[in-house]
Design a protein around this motif. Structure first.
Motif, PDB file in Angstrom:
ATOM      1  N   PHE A 107       0.804  -1.225   0.000  1.00 60.45           N
ATOM      2  CA  PHE A 107       0.000   0.000   0.000  1.00 60.45           C
ATOM      3  C   PHE A 107       0.836   1.275   0.000  1.00 60.45           C
ATOM      4  CE2 PHE A 107      -2.042   3.440   2.445  1.00 60.45           C
ATOM      5  CZ  PHE A 107      -3.006   3.794   1.498  1.00 60.45           C
ATOM      6  N   LEU A 108       1.737   1.452   0.948  1.00 59.34           N
ATOM      7  CA  LEU A 108       2.426   2.739   1.057  1.00 59.34           C
ATOM      8  C   LEU A 108       3.234   3.103  -0.189  1.00 59.34           C
ATOM      9  CD1 LEU A 108       3.596   3.036   4.776  1.00 59.34           C
ATOM     10  CD2 LEU A 108       1.793   4.317   3.624  1.00 59.34           C
TER      11      LEU A 108
ATOM     12  N   LEU B   1      11.977   1.534  11.170  1.00 60.41           N
ATOM     13  CA  LEU B   1      10.909   2.402  10.683  1.00 60.41           C
ATOM     14  C   LEU B   1      11.420   3.649   9.978  1.00 60.41           C
ATOM     15  CD1 LEU B   1       7.743   2.801  10.818  1.00 60.41           C
ATOM     16  CD2 LEU B   1       8.251   4.385  12.678  1.00 60.41           C
ATOM     17  N   ILE B   2      12.314   4.398  10.638  1.00 62.44           N
ATOM     18  CA  ILE B   2      12.691   5.698  10.081  1.00 62.44           C
ATOM     19  C   ILE B   2      13.474   5.546   8.778  1.00 62.44           C
ATOM     20  CG2 ILE B   2      13.943   7.840  10.520  1.00 62.44           C
ATOM     21  CD1 ILE B   2      13.256   7.449  13.513  1.00 62.44           C
ATOM     22  N   PRO B   3      14.571   4.785   8.754  1.00 61.70           N
ATOM     23  CA  PRO B   3      15.279   4.666   7.472  1.00 61.70           C
ATOM     24  C   PRO B   3      14.448   3.968   6.396  1.00 61.70           C
ATOM     25  CG  PRO B   3      16.240   3.196   9.119  1.00 61.70           C
ATOM     26  CD  PRO B   3      15.303   4.108   9.841  1.00 61.70           C
ATOM     27  N   ARG B   4      13.608   3.016   6.773  1.00 58.65           N
ATOM     28  CA  ARG B   4      12.782   2.335   5.771  1.00 58.65           C
ATOM     29  C   ARG B   4      11.847   3.335   5.091  1.00 58.65           C
ATOM     30  NH1 ARG B   4      11.355  -2.788   4.728  1.00 58.65           N
ATOM     31  NH2 ARG B   4      12.168  -3.632   6.698  1.00 58.65           N
ATOM     32  N   MET B   5      11.166   4.152   5.889  1.00 62.40           N
ATOM     33  CA  MET B   5      10.214   5.096   5.310  1.00 62.40           C
ATOM     34  C   MET B   5      10.922   6.228   4.566  1.00 62.40           C
ATOM     35  SD  MET B   5       7.429   3.678   5.797  1.00 62.40           S
ATOM     36  CE  MET B   5       6.928   2.233   6.727  1.00 62.40           C
TER      37      MET B   5
ATOM     38  N   THR C  11      13.579   5.831   2.864  1.00 63.01           N
ATOM     39  CA  THR C  11      13.912   5.224   1.566  1.00 63.01           C
ATOM     40  C   THR C  11      12.692   5.182   0.651  1.00 63.01           C
ATOM     41  OG1 THR C  11      15.672   3.877   2.526  1.00 63.01           O
ATOM     42  CG2 THR C  11      14.747   3.129   0.434  1.00 63.01           C
ATOM     43  N   LEU C  12      11.531   4.814   1.204  1.00 59.34           N
ATOM     44  CA  LEU C  12      10.313   4.802   0.387  1.00 59.34           C
ATOM     45  C   LEU C  12      10.014   6.191  -0.157  1.00 59.34           C
ATOM     46  CD1 LEU C  12       7.788   2.486   2.286  1.00 59.34           C
ATOM     47  CD2 LEU C  12       9.129   1.969   0.237  1.00 59.34           C
ATOM     48  N   ILE C  13      10.215   7.215   0.661  1.00 54.42           N
ATOM     49  CA  ILE C  13       9.976   8.576   0.198  1.00 54.42           C
ATOM     50  C   ILE C  13      10.925   8.922  -0.952  1.00 54.42           C
ATOM     51  CG2 ILE C  13      10.273  11.001   0.861  1.00 54.42           C
ATOM     52  CD1 ILE C  13       9.134  10.203   3.631  1.00 54.42           C
ATOM     53  N   LYS C  14      12.201   8.617  -0.792  1.00 54.51           N
ATOM     54  CA  LYS C  14      13.165   8.920  -1.859  1.00 54.51           C
ATOM     55  C   LYS C  14      12.811   8.201  -3.155  1.00 54.51           C
ATOM     56  CE  LYS C  14      17.043   9.735   1.305  1.00 54.51           C
ATOM     57  NZ  LYS C  14      18.347   9.206   1.807  1.00 54.51           N
ATOM     58  N   GLU C  15      12.291   6.979  -3.035  1.00 59.23           N
ATOM     59  CA  GLU C  15      11.984   6.188  -4.221  1.00 59.23           C
ATOM     60  C   GLU C  15      10.678   6.592  -4.888  1.00 59.23           C
ATOM     61  OE1 GLU C  15      14.196   2.018  -2.811  1.00 59.23           O
ATOM     62  OE2 GLU C  15      12.004   2.212  -2.692  1.00 59.23           O
ATOM     63  N   HIS C  16       9.688   7.034  -4.100  1.00 59.76           N
ATOM     64  CA  HIS C  16       8.338   7.198  -4.645  1.00 59.76           C
ATOM     65  C   HIS C  16       7.788   8.617  -4.614  1.00 59.76           C
ATOM     66  CE1 HIS C  16       7.882   2.843  -5.009  1.00 59.76           C
ATOM     67  NE2 HIS C  16       8.442   2.757  -3.822  1.00 59.76           N
TER      68      HIS C  16
END
Length: 793
Positions: A499-500, A578-582, A584-589
């Motif tokens: 989802f995210l 949580l913090i580095p994972r999210m 990374t998602l922000i940088k990618e999407h």
């Protein structure tokens, strides 16, 4: 059955001015029974005199007594006799004010000093000192206290209470409560009664240590509680430290093994900014709360706000409490006083199709649905919307409790606000609305509906409130970061995308096409998944480890997340990080978005480990560049969580705004957190150390930290939960000691940034004047302390 003579001699005698609440057969006037449990006021299974109160309490039921005349300001404490099997672990105590809707810390009976003697055959007398609640938890505080509760935990409890009385006076026997090494050459001592500090003897490796000064400092917020600091002529080093008192009226002995130091370095030249918005709280109680704890941003959210009707001031509790409407205060006014107190505000915009129509309606009436699982104990007609087998009752017409809501109404409301928030969230956890608000939106939301609602209401917010930042989707938990309430079919319909990542990509595509920016923050809620509910030693150790899930890719989550087959296709899926994972998602999407965690919790607001966890978390947020965070919800200002915020931000003294690099190769994050900062304006160093080991002090050898005068704050350890602070001179950071289960803040006092009275609250200035005996100009200076004479060391 009579209480033993020895026990009677151990408790204060009841004075003439004491107020009896219960002795035999009935409550004394004007006290009233407000219990939600089965109560026998004339029990004879175990009793003193003629009878006692027998309480048969199911899960979370309680004996509760109320008086129309508030009592705390007139009495020193409360005394009662208790009897029952396994009571300390299964019954908790707290006091309320029905006028202000405030509540004291929740105190398990196990926190009382003599809790181990509680049994089913005889009574044990417990005394609650209003000036210092059990566990050194601080004072009850000033309020219109009028209600006393003994509440069972989830397993329920059966117990007896007798001889319930408010005490006019509590005679305190002199006692040294704690004496611990702190910093480089301080002994921090807490006591009660008139102890003799000159009776203390201190030795390190069997060699006497000379004391050069003794200073007693009242604690902030707690006039009745103080701490005494003994400054030693020599610095600590590894070995055996013994502190003993030879006074026959208050004998004591404290022994510590000071370990070899962990070596490391603080590099103030390698920094990055700390977002001020990581020090946030949901629903701070008032402006003083914000200013005392240094809260930087406040959020108004939660399940009930999904149904907030701004045109009437109504909301609905949803599945949290029998789907009942209730009155709510004005969000507009709330934003106003939060901003006036110096904090930014996060306000929720409802984004479903309905909001509460009034303050009294509810969805599941017993007269319509007579076979529900449970009904409100205070409103017997309001049901929980489920059958005894756990299935939902058929959804009634939404107009039973609600009125329509849409983007046009939202625009009218937002355009007319007198006080404009800095941030808005698009609703709250709407991905699970088919559960939390089943009566409003019984059909599970899928990916597309949630996206559409975020985009539609975000557009309204951006148009009505120019410059406002939008945070979304405020997803509730790990599972729903990747999966909707619809489940696998929904994911399959979106090419198997979690989802995210899908949500971020879709919002970015929309914004590129429309030349707009719908959201500014990826906003999540994060609640630790490991089970720490037992709150035993193992659970407390787990609680203090699990902060690693905020950042550590090597930490396999100690819950179903770490063991079950992953519900997502993300890398390293059994580690939350949580913090580095999210990030990374922000940088990618959707590059450029910020990251917000608008709900998180320690899992133990009233336990010292909850406060230590919160210190660790606030340090982690700064180090790992989280952009915004708000704690759920309104923790007590004087409790463990409040102390964590005070440590970093209280009364105008702030941890620096630039996170400095910390390198300690042998640091074990399960038991230790070390966080450093500097100030972009004042160029002075700050250090926070949290020792999560329950038994052993830690010693640090740190290079890169300048010598000088340091302002020190700390809480925890043997000293307990209170705001302790002093100043100290540190000539070298070659051996810095932090006691077990203790958090410490040190801030360098420089010519460009002395700690000033202007930065202190009225309470802190009163402490200064009481402690130092005079008012000091502008700078908060160290008092002159005369050498202590007549002491043999």
């Amino acid at each position: 059955m009579l209480v033993s003579l020895a026990l009677l001699l151990a408790v204060p005698l009841v004075a003439r001015a004491d107020q009896w609440i219960y002795t035999d057969t009935a409550l004394a006037s004007p006290w009233q029974d407000w219990s939600w449990a089965t109560i026998n006021w004339d029990a004879t299974n175990v009793f003193e005199g003629a009878s006692s109160v027998e309480v048969t309490a199911g899960a979370y039921a309680a004996l509760s007594v109320y008086t129309p005349s508030p009592f705390a300001s007139s009495y020193a404490g409360l005394q009662f006799d208790v009897s029952g099997a396994d009571i300390p672990a299964n019954v908790q105590f707290y006091i309320q004010s029905t006028a202000s809707n405030n509540q004291s810390l929740t105190i398990p009976l196990s926190a009382f000093d003599n809790a181990d003697s509680i049994n089913a055959a005889n009574f044990t007398t417990l005394i609650l000192d209003f000036s210092n609640l059990p566990g050194n938890s601080g004072p009850l505080g000033n309020d219109s206290w009028d209600r006393i509760n003994w509440q069972a935990e989830g397993n329920g409890a059966t117990f007896n209470i007798d001889n319930l009385v408010l005490l006019d006076e509590i005679i305190v026997t002199p006692q040294f409560l704690s004496a611990e090494p702190l910093g480089t050459n301080l002994i921090a001592v807490t006591s009660k009664g008139a102890v003799n500090y000159t009776s203390l003897s201190i030795e390190l490796n069997n060699k006497p240590l000379k004391v050069t000064s003794i200073k007693t400092v009242p604690t902030v917020d707690i006039a009745a509680l103080s701490i005494t600091y003994l400054t030693l002529a020599a610095a600590f080093s590894a070995g055996t430290l013994t502190i003993s008192a030879t006074d026959s009226t208050a004998p004591a002995a404290f022994n510590f093994t000071l370990p070899s130091p962990l070596s490391g370095a603080i590099n103030n030249a390698v920094t990055h900014p700390i977002s001020p918005r990581v020090y946030g709280v949901n629903f701070p109680t008032d402006a003083d709360y914000i200013q005392h704890l240094g809260v930087t941003i406040a959020r108004r959210g939660g399940n009930a706000e999904t149904a907030y009707n701004p045109f009437g001031g109504f909301t609905n509790a949803g599945n949290d409490w029998y789907f009942e409407n209730r009155a709510d205060d004005s969000a507009d006014d709330w934003v106003g006083w939060v901003n006036d107190a110096g904090a930014d505000a996060i306000m929720l915009i409802p984004a479903l199709d309905w909001v509460s129509k009034d303050a009294t309606s509810y969805s599941y009436s017993r007269t319509v649905f007579p076979d529900q699982e449970a009904y409100d104990p205070y409103n017997a007609d309001a049901g929980d919307g489920t059958f005894p087998n756990g299935s939902w009752v058929p959804t009634p017409p939404q107009t039973t409790a609600y009125t329509p809501w849409n983007t046009s109404l939202a625009k009218t409301w937002l355009t007319g606000l007198a006080n404009r928030p800095q941030v808005v969230t698009i609703d709250n956890e709407i991905e699970i609305a088919s559960n939390t608000h089943q009566d409003m939106h019984p059909v599970p939301l899928d990916y597309d509906e949630e996206l559409a609602r975020v985009l539609n209401f975000s557009a309204v917010a951006k148009a009505a409130l120019p410059g406002v930042e939008v945070a979304a989707p405020s997803t509730c938990a790990w599972w729903f970061y990747w999966t909707s309430e619809v489940g696998d079919p929904d994911k399959a319909a979106h090419n198997g995308s979690d989802f995210l990542p899908w949500f971020l990509s879709q919002v970015r595509a929309h914004d590129l096409a429309k030349h707009t920016k719908s959201i500014d923050y990826l906003d999540l809620h994060y609640y630790f998944a490991p089970d720490t509910s037992a709150n035993d030693d193992a659970a407390k150790a787990l609680r203090l480890r699990m902060t690693r899930s905020f950042w550590d890719p090597t930490y396999v989550d100690e819950s179903w997340i770490g063991t079950d087959t992953p519900s997502n296709s993300q890398p390293n899926a059994n580690a939350v990080m949580l913090i580095p994972r999210m990030q990374t998602l922000i940088k990618e999407h959707y590059p450029g978005l910020k990251l917000s965690v608008s709900e998180w919790s320690s899992t133990a607001d009233d336990d010292l480990t909850g406060g230590l966890l919160t210190v660790d978390a606030l340090g982690i947020f700064g180090r790992h560049q989280l952009d915004q965070a708000t704690y759920w919800s309104d923790p007590s200002e004087t409790g463990p969580i409040g102390l964590a915020y005070w440590l970093f931000r209280g009364y105008g003294t702030h941890f620096g705004d630039l996170s400095a690099q910390v390198n300690i190769p042998s640091l074990n994050p399960d038991t230790l957190g070390v966080y450093a900062s500097t100030s972009a304006v004042h160029n002075n160093a700050s250090l926070v150390v949290v020792n999560k080991d329950p038994a052993q002090p830690v010693a640090l050898h740190l290079s890169g930290v300048p010598a000088g005068t340091y302002f020190v704050r700390h809480f925890g350890g043997l000293a307990g939960v209170a705001k302790y602070q002093t100043t100290t001179t540190i000539s070298s950071f070659s051996y810095l000691v932090v006691p077990a289960y203790t958090a410490v803040f040190l801030q360098q006092q420089t010519p460009t940034h002395p700690r000033r009275e202007a930065e202190a609250s009225v309470e802190e200035r009163e402490v200064l004047e009481r402690t130092f005996g005079q008012k000091h100009g502008v700078e908060w200076v160290e008092p002159k302390v005369e050498p202590v004479h007549g002491i043999k060391w």
